[in-house]
Design an enzyme around this catalytic site. Structure first.
Site, PDB file in Angstrom:
ATOM      1  N   GLU A 314      -9.534  -6.609  11.424  1.00  0.00           N
ATOM      2  CA  GLU A 314      -9.393  -7.416  10.569  1.00  0.00           C
ATOM      3  C   GLU A 314      -8.775  -8.893  11.092  1.00  0.00           C
ATOM      4  OE1 GLU A 314      -8.737  -4.608   6.739  1.00  0.00           O
ATOM      5  OE2 GLU A 314      -7.114  -4.695   7.890  1.00  0.00           O
ATOM      6  N   CYS A 407      -5.764  -1.960  -1.123  1.00  0.00           N
ATOM      7  CA  CYS A 407      -4.881  -2.887  -1.152  1.00  0.00           C
ATOM      8  C   CYS A 407      -5.453  -4.044  -2.068  1.00  0.00           C
ATOM      9  CB  CYS A 407      -4.540  -3.262   0.356  1.00  0.00           C
ATOM     10  SG  CYS A 407      -6.047  -3.665   1.241  1.00  0.00           S
TER      11      CYS A 407
END
Length: 647
Positions: A314, A407
């Site tokens: 990421e 999330c």
């Protein structure tokens, strides 16, 4: 007009002594674009939260931890813990924060009951010494802080603290704040520099506790929480986690020259640095934040405001490495960008930070939630190719009901619920309006009402409703970076871009105002074709369509005659605007001219010699319908693209 000690309810509540240029103002959104999206959040997304957290096992884990504490036992079998990751507690905390900001908007007995029930569950799961993490309490036999790189114990603590601060500000209740303070006191007793008397000199692999501790200091006045936040920020980059950029441990923040590593982790850490600079006056941290923001926006930010080039880790990627179909652009990174940029806007007073906030809110952030508020995108690519095969999962290019690593959904909920906090500010000179909505903006004896259908139309009308008598002040309106033409009328005075009193992105109107005074701002919203920096290899020779703050894209559903990979836009024919109340809840589309490429058959090898290609033959003309990027993926699955080759 000196700053008052009272402050609006919101995620950032500066102390009276904060060294910032601006302080947050109070905003009420009454109708229009953001009102509609926030209504969906309040009526659909938030009420579904407890059931989704129940089905995913998050609340189950808290009940198990509470039962284990009641039985004075630290362990259960590993199979009883539910969830794929050790940090699933944070989904509960982010939902609690979102629900708390929503409760600050007005009474909601059902939501309040859910919040009270879950707060009680969290409190029951906390260990007597303040520690709280269901993964380590249930699966790891009470083992603590032995896996700071992956364990996310302090990351979870940070989201708990932020939820507790929101709950206290919104309701005045202490139950969750008491839990957070007890946990923070425990952390303060464990972490510190060598020689401090604390047993661990360490940092969490995922920053978050740092900015939360600053806000806990602001809420309680306990200086040690601010000092602990400063300790954690400054210990990043000293090899405590092996020196990995992924964990923000390769270089100290004060020395960094560009953002790097895991995008969300970097941005949360930078938000904390801005908080510390605001409360301590640390000039070096402020300079680092301004330097890194500039490097990020000039070399690592997608047109949508999205951040993150790599699916692997990421990661931000290298400068100008901004792919389209493999763009990661995690929804949480867009949220973190808004949080950091707002802190920098307050710290410096500069309009450019709110320019990025606007771009990110309308594009990179809002694409993360469906129009119905029930489905989500974890990643936000700028292209989905014809014939794309999607294997599903968290990193799917198709909307998902919930994620294994969930999330993003509660993070979206908390930003939408607390959005009014990011729209306006005040200072000793007056009121600054950063983002345009229909409703009221209020600070320090000043109240201004705005009416607009932005972003579909560029007209914004302002009416002064409350003003100090016989005291001049300045109404500052942000003129967006993208705006090439505007007009403003204030009383008998009229300005345009050539003569308006614009200072670094702010239109400053200073006078002794009276109730009923009006300002009329007209922002030009003509469609425009945007090119990228030539160093962005992925989109060289392409343009994107924009209108106002909105980035546009093509979606296969609007072009049934074929796919999008062979579409070419004709830039010689100006695009036109078409309002479509029947489409995707009511949007303004941009219609442009183009054609489909006719690519000759080259046999089995698709790489001809450059001097053998010749001019491209004329293709089939096609009318292109571009929709706002934030509404893509709300119909049938298909291809999509933002950047378009030109003829």
């Amino acid at each position: 007009m000196p700053r008052t000690r009272s402050a609006p309810i919101g995620p950032v509540r500066l102390t009276p002594d904060a060294r910032t240029a601006l302080h947050p103002a109070t905003v009420a959104i009454e109708s229009g674009f953001w009102h509609d999206r926030r209504t969906t959040n309040a009526r659909v997304s938030l009420p579904q939260g407890p059931d989704l957290l129940e089905s995913a096992g998050n609340l189950h884990n808290l009940r198990l931890a509470a039962a284990a504490r009641e039985a004075a036992s630290d362990t259960v079998t590993e199979g009883e813990f539910q969830g794929a990751y050790p940090f699933v507690d944070t989904d509960v905390y982010k939902w609690l924060e979102a629900a708390s900001w929503q409760l600050a908007e007005g009474e909601d007995t059902s939501l309040a009951a859910d919040v009270a029930r879950i707060v009680a569950l969290v409190a029951a799961a906390q260990q007597p010494d303040g520690y709280l993490n269901t993964w380590f309490q249930l699966v790891k036999g009470g083992e603590r802080y032995q896996d700071l790189r992956w364990g996310h114990e302090l990351y979870c603590a940070g989201h708990l603290i932020q939820a507790a601060v929101a709950h206290h500000r919104a309701t005045g209740r202490l139950e969750l704040l008491d839990v957070a303070r007890k946990f923070a006191d425990h952390i303060d007793s464990v972490f510190g520099l060598p020689g401090s008397g604390r047993p661990i000199d360490g940092i969490d692999g995922h920053p978050e506790v740092e900015t939360a501790l600053v806000e806990l200091y602001r809420e309680t006045g306990e200086r040690r929480y601010l000092d602990l936040a400063g300790y954690f920020v400054d210990r990043h980059g000293h090899g405590l986690l092996g020196g990995e950029a992924y964990c923000q441990d390769r270089v100290p923040l004060r020395e960094a020259t560009n953002v790097e590593g895991h995008a969300v982790r970097q941005l949360y850490l930078l938000a904390a640095a801005a908080d510390l600079a605001a409360e301590t006056g640390d000039a070096e941290l402020r300079a680092a934040g301004e330097r890194l923001w500039h490097a990020m926006t000039t070399t690592k930010t997608h047109l949508t405001g999205g951040l993150g080039a790599h699916h692997d880790e990421e990661d931000f990627g290298d400068p100008y490495e901004l792919p389209t179909e493999r763009a990661y652009c995690e929804t949480c990174a867009a949220i973190a960008s808004v949080q950091w940029s707002w802190r920098l806007a307050l710290l410096t007073g500069e309009a450019r930070y709110s320019d990025l906030i606007e771009r990110t809110l309308f594009n990179g952030f809002l694409a993360g939630v469906s129009l119905d508020g029930e489905r989500w995108l974890y990643v936000n690519p700028l292209q989905v190719r014809d014939g794309h095969t999607d294997t599903g999962g968290d990193q799917s290019a198709r909307r998902t009901r919930w994620f294994r690593c969930a999330c993003c959904p509660p993070n979206v909920m908390r930003l939408l619920a607390g959005l009014t906090h990011y729209l306006a500010s005040g200072d000793e000179q007056g009121l600054q309006i950063h983002q345009f909505v229909t409703g009221t903006y209020e600070t320090d004896r000043i109240r201004v009402r705005a009416e607009t259908d932005y972003p579909w139309h560029g007209t914004i009308g302002f009416t002064v409703e409350q003003t100090p008598a016989d005291a001049p002040w300045t109404l500052s309106l942000r003129i967006p970076q993208w705006c090439r033409d505007f007009r403003v009328r204030c009383g008998t005075e009229t300005y345009d871009r050539s003569d308006a009193p614009v200072e670094r992105g702010w239109l400053r109107l200073t006078r002794t105002w009276e109730p009923g005074d009006r300002v009329h701002l007209e922002l030009g919203l003509e469609p425009r074709l945007t090119a990228a920096d030539p160093r962005v290899d992925a989109v060289r020779g392409c343009v994107a369509i924009e209108r106002g703050p909105l980035v546009y894209c093509l979606e296969q559903a609007d072009h049934p005659g074929g796919g999008l990979d062979d579409i070419v836009l004709d830039p010689s024919r100006p695009p036109a605007v078409k309002h479509r109340p029947d489409l995707l809840g009511g949007v303004t589309t941009v219609v442009a001219a183009g054609h489909r490429r006719r690519i000759p058959d080259r046999g089995w090898w698709p790489y001809p010699a450059a001097d053998d290609t010749g001019p491209e033959p004329d293709g089939e003309p096609v009318e292109l319908t571009a929709i706002p990027y934030h509404v893509w993926a709300n119909r049938e699955d298909g291809s999509m693209r933002v950047w378009l080759p030109t003829s």
